[in-house]
Design an enzyme around this catalytic site. Structure first.
Site, mmCIF file in Angstrom:
data_model
loop_
_atom_site.group_PDB
_atom_site.id
_atom_site.type_symbol
_atom_site.label_atom_id
_atom_site.label_comp_id
_atom_site.label_asym_id
_atom_site.label_seq_id
_atom_site.Cartn_x
_atom_site.Cartn_y
_atom_site.Cartn_z
ATOM 1 N N ASP A 44 0.853 -1.185 0.000
ATOM 2 C CA ASP A 44 0.000 0.000 0.000
ATOM 3 C C ASP A 44 0.890 1.236 0.000
ATOM 4 O O ASP A 44 1.928 1.260 0.672
ATOM 5 C CB ASP A 44 -0.921 -0.001 1.225
ATOM 6 C CG ASP A 44 -2.151 0.852 0.992
ATOM 7 O OD1 ASP A 44 -3.259 0.294 0.882
ATOM 8 O OD2 ASP A 44 -2.001 2.099 0.889
ATOM 9 N N THR A 137 -12.763 -3.726 -10.001
ATOM 10 C CA THR A 137 -13.856 -3.650 -10.972
ATOM 11 C C THR A 137 -13.564 -2.543 -11.982
ATOM 12 O O THR A 137 -13.346 -1.388 -11.591
ATOM 13 C CB THR A 137 -15.187 -3.356 -10.245
ATOM 14 O OG1 THR A 137 -15.372 -4.366 -9.259
ATOM 15 C CG2 THR A 137 -16.362 -3.349 -11.208
ATOM 16 N N PHE A 163 -16.128 -11.017 -5.977
ATOM 17 C CA PHE A 163 -17.566 -10.809 -5.743
ATOM 18 C C PHE A 163 -17.889 -10.703 -4.256
ATOM 19 O O PHE A 163 -19.027 -10.913 -3.860
ATOM 20 C CB PHE A 163 -18.356 -11.969 -6.365
ATOM 21 C CG PHE A 163 -18.091 -12.144 -7.832
ATOM 22 C CD1 PHE A 163 -18.750 -11.353 -8.767
ATOM 23 C CD2 PHE A 163 -17.160 -13.061 -8.291
ATOM 24 C CE1 PHE A 163 -18.495 -11.495 -10.139
ATOM 25 C CE2 PHE A 163 -16.895 -13.211 -9.651
ATOM 26 C CZ PHE A 163 -17.568 -12.433 -10.580
ATOM 27 N N LEU A 164 -16.881 -10.409 -3.443
ATOM 28 C CA LEU A 164 -17.138 -10.464 -1.999
ATOM 29 C C LEU A 164 -18.068 -9.349 -1.531
ATOM 30 O O LEU A 164 -18.088 -8.251 -2.079
ATOM 31 C CB LEU A 164 -15.830 -10.447 -1.205
ATOM 32 C CG LEU A 164 -14.886 -9.245 -1.247
ATOM 33 C CD1 LEU A 164 -15.344 -8.111 -0.354
ATOM 34 C CD2 LEU A 164 -13.512 -9.712 -0.829
ATOM 35 N N ASN A 222 -23.071 -7.210 -10.500
ATOM 36 C CA ASN A 222 -23.446 -6.084 -9.643
ATOM 37 C C ASN A 222 -24.725 -5.415 -10.137
ATOM 38 O O ASN A 222 -25.598 -5.059 -9.358
ATOM 39 C CB ASN A 222 -22.317 -5.049 -9.591
ATOM 40 C CG ASN A 222 -21.317 -5.367 -8.500
ATOM 41 O OD1 ASN A 222 -21.435 -6.381 -7.815
ATOM 42 N ND2 ASN A 222 -20.322 -4.514 -8.340
ATOM 43 N N LEU A 264 -33.765 -9.114 -2.451
ATOM 44 C CA LEU A 264 -35.171 -8.821 -2.747
ATOM 45 C C LEU A 264 -35.849 -8.142 -1.548
ATOM 46 O O LEU A 264 -37.068 -8.116 -1.460
ATOM 47 C CB LEU A 264 -35.895 -10.133 -3.106
ATOM 48 C CG LEU A 264 -37.171 -10.014 -3.937
ATOM 49 C CD1 LEU A 264 -36.884 -9.458 -5.319
ATOM 50 C CD2 LEU A 264 -37.880 -11.364 -4.055
ATOM 51 N N CYS A 274 -19.712 -0.190 -3.913
ATOM 52 C CA CYS A 274 -19.701 -0.934 -5.182
ATOM 53 C C CYS A 274 -20.964 -0.752 -6.019
ATOM 54 O O CYS A 274 -20.899 -0.184 -7.108
ATOM 55 C CB CYS A 274 -19.485 -2.417 -4.908
ATOM 56 S SG CYS A 274 -17.853 -2.755 -4.237
ATOM 57 N N LYS A 337 -25.052 -0.769 5.319
ATOM 58 C CA LYS A 337 -25.778 -2.000 5.656
ATOM 59 C C LYS A 337 -25.230 -2.479 6.992
ATOM 60 O O LYS A 337 -24.161 -2.012 7.430
ATOM 61 C CB LYS A 337 -25.589 -3.063 4.569
ATOM 62 C CG LYS A 337 -24.161 -3.576 4.432
ATOM 63 C CD LYS A 337 -24.089 -4.730 3.455
ATOM 64 C CE LYS A 337 -22.702 -5.354 3.480
ATOM 65 N NZ LYS A 337 -22.571 -6.494 2.589
HETATM 66 C C1 UDX Z 1 -22.024 -5.966 -3.315
HETATM 67 C C2 UDX Z 1 -22.197 -7.330 -4.017
HETATM 68 O O1 UDX Z 1 -23.100 -8.119 -3.257
HETATM 69 C C3 UDX Z 1 -20.856 -8.015 -4.146
HETATM 70 O O2 UDX Z 1 -21.013 -9.242 -4.848
HETATM 71 C C4 UDX Z 1 -19.915 -7.114 -4.904
HETATM 72 O O3 UDX Z 1 -18.653 -7.710 -4.993
HETATM 73 C C5 UDX Z 1 -19.802 -5.770 -4.208
HETATM 74 O O4 UDX Z 1 -21.083 -5.190 -4.047
HETATM 75 P P1 UDX Z 1 -21.789 -5.159 -0.832
HETATM 76 O O5 UDX Z 1 -21.623 -3.770 -1.346
HETATM 77 O O6 UDX Z 1 -20.918 -5.602 0.280
HETATM 78 O O7 UDX Z 1 -21.590 -6.220 -2.010
HETATM 79 O O8 UDX Z 1 -23.278 -5.261 -0.322
HETATM 80 P P2 UDX Z 1 -24.586 -6.146 -0.465
HETATM 81 O O9 UDX Z 1 -24.663 -7.032 0.716
HETATM 82 O O10 UDX Z 1 -24.762 -6.753 -1.794
HETATM 83 O O11 UDX Z 1 -25.655 -4.977 -0.276
HETATM 84 C C6 UDX Z 1 -25.611 -3.819 -1.091
HETATM 85 C C7 UDX Z 1 -26.647 -2.825 -0.689
HETATM 86 O O12 UDX Z 1 -27.938 -3.284 -1.074
HETATM 87 C C8 UDX Z 1 -26.748 -2.516 0.811
HETATM 88 O O13 UDX Z 1 -26.940 -1.127 0.964
HETATM 89 C C9 UDX Z 1 -27.962 -3.276 1.263
HETATM 90 O O14 UDX Z 1 -28.581 -2.690 2.379
HETATM 91 C C10 UDX Z 1 -28.839 -3.210 0.022
HETATM 92 N N1 UDX Z 1 -29.782 -4.321 -0.117
HETATM 93 C C11 UDX Z 1 -29.309 -5.593 -0.222
HETATM 94 C C12 UDX Z 1 -31.148 -4.072 -0.166
HETATM 95 O O15 UDX Z 1 -31.585 -2.919 -0.091
HETATM 96 N N2 UDX Z 1 -31.998 -5.118 -0.337
HETATM 97 C C13 UDX Z 1 -31.564 -6.403 -0.440
HETATM 98 O O16 UDX Z 1 -32.406 -7.299 -0.594
HETATM 99 C C14 UDX Z 1 -30.173 -6.653 -0.393
#
Ligand code: UDX
Length: 474
Positions: A44, A137, A163-164, A222, A264, A274, A337
């Site tokens: 880094d 990405t 995809f984490l 995504n 959903l 992301c 989240k």
């Molecule tokens: C996401 C993708 O899931 C991951 O595969 C990619 O590599 C990076 O982006 P992340 O940003 O950690 O990961 O969050 P995720 O758990 O997917 O939630 C994204 C956002 O969607 C959050 O703000 C969450 O609150 C919201 N969300 C998620 C909803 O509003 N409804 C849902 O049903 C699921």
């Protein structure tokens, strides 16, 4: 020159990995790869970050990461540096995990300067065969363009998107749903198979593609998740108009195995580092490529999403009696989240800021994101508990579905607020429990009609005459 050690069984200690960029992705990748038996050097540019990680402090809130990091450091297989020269001499496989944020110039496109700088600094220092593997990405075509800039003989570029999910970074890295290997040669594929020996033994699907397809898989994945969330939120908007219940609707939809219940959940929509920026960047690239309909689809996914934030502010104002000016608003949740301290493009931060812009005094609490929020938004008051955030509030807003909020006692909170108004942006609370404790409970996309049912033409007139300006961009 041939690529290093493409054959043979699982790691023999000779294949050495570097990881450039130590954010959520890079730190988790470095720690997990060290745990899989590789010698790993994390790189880094920020000396403070290197010092922190070298001391075993992840500096980010991720379940299980501190344990893996400390175990890796103690084993002698994991170390961190600011030196590209050291990394070039060390690594057989170099992972690029630096950020690709949205450009600061207001356009939706991805800012690729960190990826380019990483490669431009590393390439002249390489003097042995190696594989450079992009995980960040990027827009489709980036890997091919970077490869054309020229790499020293023996160095080759591959793309292996990640995809984490934040909050699950370690689990998703150790046991991903799939590994996508975008490669330009069979030898690059063989090296990646050796890197992911542990996951392959576990039966994780290994999808080998060309470079462009690998980049596109990430953007499409995504965007699909974002579109699914925006679809259910579009239905939630209709639920509000007709008095239906979007949480029940989503539950019923999710039982269909072709639809599935994940991504959903209706509510305040998606945020984070992301989904929002990647969806916007992909929409921009689709438009540039002349794919007008895909671009329009992706733009409306984004517009529906930001529209939910506006609607939440409007709901808060309705509960406050029409205007938020001079009211006290208790905010529960600031992270984008639960399970993370990340507030990048957080719907919760956006709503709390808009409410404050409309003249409310905001007192906020989040179990993990307080320090980051304080640094970004000094205007809020910050509470040390749910109870303190609720003290004297005219309206309580639930903006992130932390389990602590669902577990809070509505009777105890009712005793400290000025008025028992709660707006649930995440369907996190049990409405019956809160109503039984005397609360006026409202939720996004749930409950009773927000407007009397009238023809659409009259509805839109009413909406424009009574709508609250939130100052949010939609
Ligand atoms: C996401 C993708 O899931 C991951 O595969 C990619 O590599 C990076 O982006 P992340 O940003 O950690 O990961 O969050 P995720 O758990 O997917 O939630 C994204 C956002 O969607 C959050 O703000 C969450 O609150 C919201 N969300 C998620 C909803 O509003 N409804 C849902 O049903 C699921």
């Amino acid at each position: 020159m041939a690529l290093p050690f493409p054959d043979g069984p699982s790691p023999d200690g000779r294949l050495r990995l570097t990881v450039f960029g130590t954010g959520y992705l890079g730190t988790a990748h470095a720690a997990c790869m060290a745990d899989a038996g590789f010698h790993v050097l994390g790189v880094d540019a920020d000396p403070a970050r290197v010092k922190e990680l070298s001391a075993g402090e992840p500096g980010i809130y991720e379940a299980g990461l501190a344990v893996l990091l400390r175990r890796g450091l103690a084993s002698g297989r994991l170390a961190f540096t600011t030196s590209y020269r050291r990394a070039a001499a060390f690594g057989d496989v170099h992972f690029i995990c630096v950020g690709t944020p949205q450009r600061a110039d207001g356009s939706a496109a991805a800012e690729l300067s960190q990826v380019e700088a990483c490669l431009d600094t590393l390439a002249p220092l390489l003097d042995k065969p190696c594989l450079i593997v992009g995980k960040s990405t990027v827009p489709v075509g980036t890997a091919a363009r970077l490869a054309r800039r020229g790499l020293p003989g023996g160095a080759e570029l591959a793309w292996n998107p990640e995809f984490l999910r934040e909050g699950h970074a370690v689990a998703d890295t150790l046991r991903p749903d799939r590994i996508v290997a975008g490669v330009a040669s069979a030898r690059a594929e063989a090296v990646l198979r050796r890197v992911y020996w542990r996951q392959l033994i576990d039966g994780v699907p290994f999808v080998v593609t060309d470079l462009a397809t690998a980049e596109l898989v990430k953007l499409a994945a995504n965007s699909f998740l974002a579109a699914k969330i925006s679809f259910v939120n579009a239905m939630a908007e209709i639920c509000e108009i007709v008095g239906a219940d979007s949480a029940m609707l989503a539950q019923a939809l999710g039982y269909d195995p072709r639809i599935g219940g994940s991504a959903l959940r209706p509510g305040l929509g998606f945020g984070g580092g992301c989904l929002p920026k990647d969806t916007r960047a992909f929409a921009g690239q689709a438009a540039e490529l002349g794919a007008a309909q895909p671009a329009a689809l992706l733009r409306s996914v984004d517009a529906i999403n930001t529209g939910r934030r506006d609607r939440m502010v409007q709901l808060a104002a309705e509960l406050a009696g029409g205007s938020l000016a001079g009211t006290r608003v208790g905010v529960l949740g600031l992270a984008f989240k639960p399970g993370t301290d990340d507030i990048r493009d957080s719907p919760a931060m956006a709503v709390a800021t808009a409410v404050s812009d409309l003249g409310a005094l905001v007192t906020a609490f989040d179990p993990a994101a307080m320090d980051r929020a304080r640094a970004q938004q000094p205007r809020f008051r910050y509470a040390r508990s749910v109870l303190e955030a609720a003290c004297d509030a005219d309206v309580l807003l639930v903006l992130t579905e932390w389990p602590q909020f669902a577990a809070a006692d509505p009777c105890q909170l009712a005793a400290v607020v000025a008025r028992r108004n709660v707006a649930d942006g995440r369907h996190a609370l049990d409405p019956a429990r809160w109503q039984a404790a005397g609360w006026r409970y409202r939720a996004l996309g749930q409950g009773r009609p927000l407007h009397p049912q009238r023809p659409a033409s009259q509805r839109s007139m009413q909406a424009s005459s009574s709508s609250v300006s939130t100052g949010l961009v939609t």
